[in-house]
Design an enzyme around this catalytic site. Structure first.
Site, PDB file in Angstrom:
ATOM      1  N   SER A 179       0.862  -1.200   0.000  1.00 25.77           N
ATOM      2  CA  SER A 179       0.000   0.000   0.000  1.00 25.77           C
ATOM      3  C   SER A 179       0.887   1.236   0.000  1.00 25.77           C
ATOM      4  O   SER A 179       2.024   1.194   0.503  1.00 25.77           O
ATOM      5  CB  SER A 179      -0.868   0.006   1.265  1.00 25.77           C
ATOM      6  OG  SER A 179      -1.432   1.285   1.467  1.00 25.77           O
ATOM      7  N   TYR A 223      -2.100  -0.578  10.314  1.00 27.07           N
ATOM      8  CA  TYR A 223      -2.100  -0.947   8.889  1.00 27.07           C
ATOM      9  C   TYR A 223      -0.842  -0.401   8.220  1.00 27.07           C
ATOM     10  O   TYR A 223      -0.137  -1.125   7.515  1.00 27.07           O
ATOM     11  CB  TYR A 223      -3.357  -0.374   8.234  1.00 27.07           C
ATOM     12  CG  TYR A 223      -3.498  -0.619   6.750  1.00 27.07           C
ATOM     13  CD1 TYR A 223      -3.976  -1.837   6.278  1.00 27.07           C
ATOM     14  CD2 TYR A 223      -3.181   0.375   5.817  1.00 27.07           C
ATOM     15  CE1 TYR A 223      -4.137  -2.055   4.904  1.00 27.07           C
ATOM     16  CE2 TYR A 223      -3.330   0.165   4.452  1.00 27.07           C
ATOM     17  CZ  TYR A 223      -3.808  -1.052   4.009  1.00 27.07           C
ATOM     18  OH  TYR A 223      -3.966  -1.269   2.659  1.00 27.07           O
TER      19      TYR A 223
HETATM   20  N1  LIG Z   1      -8.752  -0.973  -1.474  1.00 20.27           N
HETATM   21  C1  LIG Z   1      -7.735  -0.134  -1.311  1.00 20.27           C
HETATM   22  O1  LIG Z   1      -7.900   1.095  -1.353  1.00 20.27           O
HETATM   23  C2  LIG Z   1      -6.341  -0.659  -1.097  1.00 20.27           C
HETATM   24  C3  LIG Z   1      -5.267   0.253  -1.185  1.00 20.27           C
HETATM   25  C4  LIG Z   1      -3.980  -0.202  -0.974  1.00 20.27           C
HETATM   26  C5  LIG Z   1      -3.762  -1.530  -0.679  1.00 20.27           C
HETATM   27  N2  LIG Z   1      -4.811  -2.389  -0.611  1.00 20.27           N
HETATM   28  C6  LIG Z   1      -4.523  -3.780  -0.271  1.00 20.27           C
HETATM   29  O2  LIG Z   1      -5.057  -4.622  -1.267  1.00 20.27           O
HETATM   30  C7  LIG Z   1      -5.373  -5.885  -0.687  1.00 20.27           C
HETATM   31  C8  LIG Z   1      -6.792  -6.256  -1.072  1.00 20.27           C
HETATM   32  O3  LIG Z   1      -7.654  -5.254  -0.603  1.00 20.27           O
HETATM   33  P1  LIG Z   1      -9.145  -5.079  -1.158  1.00 20.27           P
HETATM   34  O4  LIG Z   1      -9.382  -3.631  -1.192  1.00 20.27           O
HETATM   35  O5  LIG Z   1      -9.343  -5.880  -2.379  1.00 20.27           O
HETATM   36  O6  LIG Z   1      -9.962  -5.688   0.071  1.00 20.27           O
HETATM   37  P2  LIG Z   1     -11.401  -6.370   0.128  1.00 20.27           P
HETATM   38  O7  LIG Z   1     -12.249  -5.929  -1.010  1.00 20.27           O
HETATM   39  O8  LIG Z   1     -11.869  -6.147   1.523  1.00 20.27           O
HETATM   40  O9  LIG Z   1     -11.100  -7.929  -0.077  1.00 20.27           O
HETATM   41  C9  LIG Z   1     -10.323  -8.619   0.855  1.00 20.27           C
HETATM   42  C10 LIG Z   1     -10.218 -10.071   0.462  1.00 20.27           C
HETATM   43  O10 LIG Z   1      -9.473 -10.750   1.467  1.00 20.27           O
HETATM   44  C11 LIG Z   1     -10.253 -11.810   2.014  1.00 20.27           C
HETATM   45  N3  LIG Z   1      -9.944 -11.953   3.429  1.00 20.27           N
HETATM   46  C12 LIG Z   1     -10.065 -11.021   4.401  1.00 20.27           C
HETATM   47  N4  LIG Z   1      -9.694 -11.536   5.585  1.00 20.27           N
HETATM   48  C13 LIG Z   1      -9.329 -12.825   5.352  1.00 20.27           C
HETATM   49  C14 LIG Z   1      -8.860 -13.874   6.166  1.00 20.27           C
HETATM   50  N5  LIG Z   1      -8.691 -13.736   7.483  1.00 20.27           N
HETATM   51  N6  LIG Z   1      -8.572 -15.057   5.581  1.00 20.27           N
HETATM   52  C15 LIG Z   1      -8.759 -15.232   4.255  1.00 20.27           C
HETATM   53  N7  LIG Z   1      -9.192 -14.278   3.435  1.00 20.27           N
HETATM   54  C16 LIG Z   1      -9.484 -13.086   3.988  1.00 20.27           C
HETATM   55  C17 LIG Z   1     -11.707 -11.415   1.744  1.00 20.27           C
HETATM   56  O11 LIG Z   1     -12.561 -12.540   1.681  1.00 20.27           O
HETATM   57  P3  LIG Z   1     -13.353 -13.114   2.965  1.00 20.27           P
HETATM   58  O12 LIG Z   1     -13.937 -11.925   3.657  1.00 20.27           O
HETATM   59  O13 LIG Z   1     -14.358 -14.056   2.392  1.00 20.27           O
HETATM   60  O14 LIG Z   1     -12.346 -13.822   3.784  1.00 20.27           O
HETATM   61  C18 LIG Z   1     -11.556 -10.781   0.372  1.00 20.27           C
HETATM   62  O15 LIG Z   1     -11.500 -11.763  -0.615  1.00 20.27           O
HETATM   63  C19 LIG Z   1      -5.148  -5.725   0.815  1.00 20.27           C
HETATM   64  O16 LIG Z   1      -3.881  -6.244   1.149  1.00 20.27           O
HETATM   65  C20 LIG Z   1      -5.177  -4.229   1.019  1.00 20.27           C
HETATM   66  O17 LIG Z   1      -4.442  -3.826   2.139  1.00 20.27           O
HETATM   67  C21 LIG Z   1      -6.098  -1.989  -0.809  1.00 20.27           C
END
Ligand SMILES: NC(=O)c1ccc[n+]([C@@H]2O[C@H](COP(=O)([O-])OP(=O)(O)OC[C@H]3O[C@@H](n4cnc5c(N)ncnc54)[C@H](OP(=O)(O)O)[C@@H]3O)[C@@H](O)[C@H]2O)c1
Length: 262
Positions: free
Chosen positions: A141, A154
């Site tokens: 991130s 985070y």
């Molecule tokens: N969105 C942003 O703005 C952003 C920016 C920078 C970095 N990121 C990074 O990108 C990555 C993905 O983020 P996202 O925005 O796509 O998040 P998201 O939409 O909340 O999706 C998170 C995914 O992780 C799974 N997950 C969460 N907790 C889990 C656990 N304990 N065990 C197994 N699976 C788990 C969720 O499925 P289940 O709930 O079914 O487990 C879901 O598939 C993360 O590392 C985040 O920090 C995101």
């Protein structure tokens, strides 16, 4: 551009929604088979499973054994992926300040955002080393280098994740395995825009409107918008492929110009 990923088995963590789902889709579109981990698959991942190129594994990746179970599912297919995408992660706004962030909060964040990647890579590496090739791509991130007290744990976990990946790239480079990170700014997923996402949480705390919070954040980027999950996925899939064969130990920012410094 042919990424030559046909026949590759890839492991993707956090694959049921958001960026991980988009990465899974993009890998499948390139002909890879994906072993996809999340706690519950959800309708969109299930649809990809029906297409025959995805195995969904229900697993809690924040536990000590979860990542190993996911990698074992890939190994059971006969050939472990030489592509590993550590994408799972979560952000919980800490709007009442550092003193309210407990040890349990810190441990939960570190287990999911840092140790899930450490454990997934540890489980996958022996097969990758035996194959003498592979690519590890990790979703970090911009908060890894833009520390923010409202997501203090985070930010620290992502800084550690990027640092860990760089160290590992030095050990793994001579063995033919590349290790890179991508660092998105705000991406239009449930993490930011969902009912319990960052925008809604911040809005609830301030009595505002989640859409207005999101709009304010979007305006901080020079493009004026959030990044889409498929845009992050395209970058990840390129790094996963051998077209990026001499790219390792690098971090790639995808943030619509949010970070204005060189
Ligand atoms: N969105 C942003 O703005 C952003 C920016 C920078 C970095 N990121 C990074 O990108 C990555 C993905 O983020 P996202 O925005 O796509 O998040 P998201 O939409 O909340 O999706 C998170 C995914 O992780 C799974 N997950 C969460 N907790 C889990 C656990 N304990 N065990 C197994 N699976 C788990 C969720 O499925 P289940 O709930 O079914 O487990 C879901 O598939 C993360 O590392 C985040 O920090 C995101």
């Amino acid at each position: 551009m042919d990424l030559a990923l046909r026949g590759t088995v890839a492991v993707v963590t956090g694959a049921s929604k958001g960026i991980g789902l988009a990465i899974t889709r993009a890998l499948v579109a390139e002909g890879a088979f994906v072993v996809a981990g999340a706690r519950s698959p959800g309708p969109e991942l299930e649809e990809l499973v029906r297409g025959g190129m995805v195995e969904a594994v229900s697993v809690d990746l924040s536990t000590a054994d979860g990542p190993g179970e996911l990698v074992a599912a890939a190994t059971a297919r006969g050939s472990l992926g030489v592509v590993v995408v550590n994408n799972v992660g979560a952000a919980h706004p800490r709007l009442t300040g550092f003193l309210d962030v407990t040890d349990e909060d810190w441990i939960t964040t570190m287990n999911l955002n840092l140790l899930s990647a450490v454990r997934t890579i540890r489980a996958a590496l022996p097969t990758m080393i035996a194959a003498g090739k592979g690519s590890i791509v990790t979703t970090s991130s911009v908060n890894s280098f833009l520390p923010d007290p409202t997501v203090i744990d985070y930010s620290a976990s992502k800084a550690a994740l990027t640092n860990f990946s760089k160290s590992l790239s030095k050990e793994m480079g001579p063995l033919g395995i590349r290790v890179n990170t991508v660092s998105p700014g705000p991406v239009s997923t449930a993490l930011w825009l969902g009912d319990d996402g960052v925008a809604a949480t911040v809005a609830r705390a301030g009595g505002g409107d989640p859409a207005a919070v999101a709009e304010g954040v979007a305006k901080q980027s020079v493009t004026g918008r959030f990044t889409r999950p498929d845009e992050v996925a395209d970058l990840v899939v390129f790094l996963a492929s051998e077209r990026a064969g001499n790219v390792t130990g690098s971090d790639f920012v995808i943030d619509g110009g949010l970070v204005t410094t060189l």
